[in-house]
Write a protein that holds these residues in place. Sequence first.
Motif, short mmCIF file in Angstrom:
data_model
loop_
_atom_site.label_atom_id
_atom_site.label_comp_id
_atom_site.label_asym_id
_atom_site.label_seq_id
_atom_site.Cartn_x
_atom_site.Cartn_y
_atom_site.Cartn_z
N ILE A 1 49.87 -6.79 12.00
CA ILE A 1 49.51 -7.96 11.19
C ILE A 1 50.74 -8.53 10.49
O ILE A 1 50.94 -9.76 10.47
CB ILE A 1 48.42 -7.59 10.17
N HIS A 2 51.58 -7.67 9.93
CA HIS A 2 52.79 -8.15 9.27
C HIS A 2 53.69 -8.90 10.26
O HIS A 2 54.24 -9.96 9.92
CB HIS A 2 53.56 -6.99 8.66
N TYR A 3 53.82 -8.37 11.46
CA TYR A 3 54.73 -8.98 12.44
C TYR A 3 54.14 -10.26 13.04
O TYR A 3 54.89 -11.14 13.47
CB TYR A 3 55.05 -7.98 13.56
N GLN A 4 52.81 -10.37 13.09
CA GLN A 4 52.18 -11.57 13.62
C GLN A 4 52.63 -12.82 12.86
O GLN A 4 52.72 -13.91 13.44
CB GLN A 4 50.66 -11.46 13.55
N ASN A 5 52.90 -12.66 11.59
CA ASN A 5 53.29 -13.80 10.77
C ASN A 5 54.72 -14.26 11.05
O ASN A 5 55.15 -15.29 10.50
CB ASN A 5 53.15 -13.44 9.29
N LEU A 6 55.44 -13.53 11.87
CA LEU A 6 56.84 -13.84 12.15
C LEU A 6 57.03 -14.44 13.54
O LEU A 6 58.17 -14.74 13.93
CB LEU A 6 57.69 -12.58 12.02
N VAL A 7 55.94 -14.62 14.31
CA VAL A 7 56.03 -15.10 15.69
C VAL A 7 55.09 -16.29 15.86
O VAL A 7 53.94 -16.23 15.42
CB VAL A 7 55.64 -13.99 16.69
N ASN A 8 55.57 -17.35 16.51
CA ASN A 8 54.67 -18.48 16.75
C ASN A 8 54.03 -18.39 18.13
O ASN A 8 54.51 -17.67 19.02
CB ASN A 8 55.39 -19.83 16.56
N LEU A 9 52.97 -19.13 18.30
CA LEU A 9 52.17 -19.07 19.53
C LEU A 9 52.99 -19.48 20.75
O LEU A 9 52.90 -18.85 21.81
CB LEU A 9 50.95 -19.98 19.41
N GLY B 1 44.31 -10.38 22.10
CA GLY B 1 45.00 -9.09 22.03
C GLY B 1 46.01 -8.92 23.15
O GLY B 1 47.06 -8.30 22.96
N PHE B 2 45.70 -9.48 24.32
CA PHE B 2 46.63 -9.37 25.45
C PHE B 2 47.83 -10.27 25.23
O PHE B 2 48.98 -9.87 25.47
CB PHE B 2 45.92 -9.74 26.75
N LEU B 3 47.58 -11.48 24.76
CA LEU B 3 48.67 -12.42 24.53
C LEU B 3 49.64 -11.90 23.47
O LEU B 3 50.85 -12.11 23.58
CB LEU B 3 48.10 -13.77 24.08
N THR B 4 49.11 -11.22 22.48
CA THR B 4 49.95 -10.74 21.38
C THR B 4 50.49 -9.33 21.60
O THR B 4 50.97 -8.68 20.67
CB THR B 4 49.17 -10.78 20.04
N TYR B 5 50.42 -8.87 22.84
CA TYR B 5 50.90 -7.52 23.15
C TYR B 5 52.33 -7.26 22.68
O TYR B 5 52.62 -6.18 22.14
CB TYR B 5 50.76 -7.25 24.65
N PRO B 6 53.27 -8.22 22.84
CA PRO B 6 54.64 -7.94 22.37
C PRO B 6 54.70 -7.62 20.88
O PRO B 6 55.54 -6.83 20.44
CB PRO B 6 55.39 -9.23 22.69
N ILE B 7 53.82 -8.23 20.09
CA ILE B 7 53.81 -7.96 18.66
C ILE B 7 53.32 -6.55 18.39
O ILE B 7 53.89 -5.81 17.59
CB ILE B 7 52.93 -8.99 17.92
N ALA B 8 52.24 -6.16 19.08
CA ALA B 8 51.72 -4.80 18.92
C ALA B 8 52.74 -3.77 19.38
O ALA B 8 52.88 -2.69 18.79
CB ALA B 8 50.41 -4.65 19.69
N GLN B 9 53.48 -4.10 20.44
CA GLN B 9 54.49 -3.16 20.92
C GLN B 9 55.61 -3.02 19.90
O GLN B 9 56.18 -1.92 19.72
CB GLN B 9 55.06 -3.61 22.26
N ALA B 10 55.96 -4.11 19.22
CA ALA B 10 56.97 -4.02 18.17
C ALA B 10 56.52 -3.06 17.08
O ALA B 10 57.32 -2.30 16.53
CB ALA B 10 57.24 -5.40 17.58
N ALA B 11 55.21 -3.08 16.78
CA ALA B 11 54.67 -2.14 15.80
C ALA B 11 54.80 -0.71 16.30
O ALA B 11 55.21 0.20 15.55
CB ALA B 11 53.22 -2.48 15.49
N ASP B 12 54.45 -0.49 17.56
CA ASP B 12 54.56 0.86 18.15
C ASP B 12 55.98 1.40 18.04
O ASP B 12 56.20 2.56 17.66
CB ASP B 12 54.15 0.83 19.62
N ILE B 13 56.93 0.55 18.38
CA ILE B 13 58.33 0.99 18.44
C ILE B 13 58.90 1.24 17.05
O ILE B 13 59.51 2.28 16.78
CB ILE B 13 59.18 -0.06 19.19
N THR B 14 58.69 0.28 16.16
CA THR B 14 59.30 0.38 14.84
C THR B 14 58.63 1.44 13.97
O THR B 14 59.27 2.01 13.08
CB THR B 14 59.26 -0.96 14.11
N ALA B 15 57.35 1.72 14.23
CA ALA B 15 56.65 2.73 13.43
C ALA B 15 57.35 4.08 13.49
O ALA B 15 57.33 4.85 12.52
CB ALA B 15 55.21 2.87 13.91
N PHE B 16 57.99 4.35 14.63
CA PHE B 16 58.62 5.66 14.82
C PHE B 16 60.15 5.57 14.79
O PHE B 16 60.84 6.50 15.18
CB PHE B 16 58.12 6.28 16.12
#
Length: 341
Positions: A95-103, A128-143
């Motif tokens: 959610i935090h990262y979604q605010n940093l990326v435009n459609l 959810g599929f379209l925003t996959y790069p944002i979710a992946q950024a969360a996966d990567i940065t979380a760790f």
Amino acid sequence: MKKVILTGDRPTGKLHLGHFVGSLKNRVELQNSGEYDMFIMIADQQALTDNARNPAKVRENVLEVALDYLAVGLDPTKTTLFIQSQIPALYELTIHYQNLVNLGRLQRNPTIKTEIRERGFENSVPVGFLTYPIAQAADITAFNANLVPVGEDQLPILEQDREIVRTFNSLYGDVLTEPEAMLATDEKSRRLPGINGIDEKMSKSLNNGIYLSDDTATVREKVMQMYTDPDHVHIDDPGRVEGNVVFYYLDVFAPNDPRVAEMKEHYQRGGLGDVTVKKYLIDVLEGILSPIREKRAYYETRPDEVREILRAGSEKANVVANETLKKVRDAVGINYFDKEK
């Protein structure tokens, strides 16, 4: 400090030889080197982005992927194996990262564009599929991952993840770790073709793979179906090695094998039949798959033990992800009730 690696797989089916040479074998080597902290994620939430109407497919394959992980030698005492959906911090980070990326930026990502076309989504692409790069950024940065093993086709998504990190850090301070790509060094291993032709990548969706769990008879049957040289009709006909799936596999799974070099030369001048070459490939593959199959069978009789490995790994992953989330909340300034502030 050790560098951190984050990688994983979508649980939409059992893993195949393409996964083995493209990532799994390398993961085991990296794990055993002792030089990295490894987090390996079963990406069930990401798999649901295009399987939401069939969640059973995802749920049932979580255990199958875990079995394949353990069978190839991933060790839960050395590597953290966890389930994506069991890490709540990932959702808030997204959610935090979604605010940093435009459609428009999401829609221009070449990997996402290709996958939308391949899945026939057209104008009905799930958000959810379209925003996959944002979710992946969360996966990567979380760790705090420094390195992310990816194929060349996934580089545009990783670059977008890097953009998100840079944008966040420029706004809120140096909080997130910017990841780098880790590409397979062997070009042929990056894209193992399916049994039906050199131009088709081995894929669960295309049903053209040899799976790590396939028994001996199934492996033999699939190898015998492999595409070779359509002009090599008779044994005495000269045959082509280029574009021949059987020889492609021998190059990948039996590199520097003098017997393979001899067979190539013999095949090209004529006098060597496809069946002989395929039988040799079967022997090579069985040498690799037999111990994997045996170890997988061990864990198949112990599902509770496998689930406990995933539970413990998810618990450990939660601790790390929550630490990152706290830093992000602090940086954004929304930890309103944190007594330490």
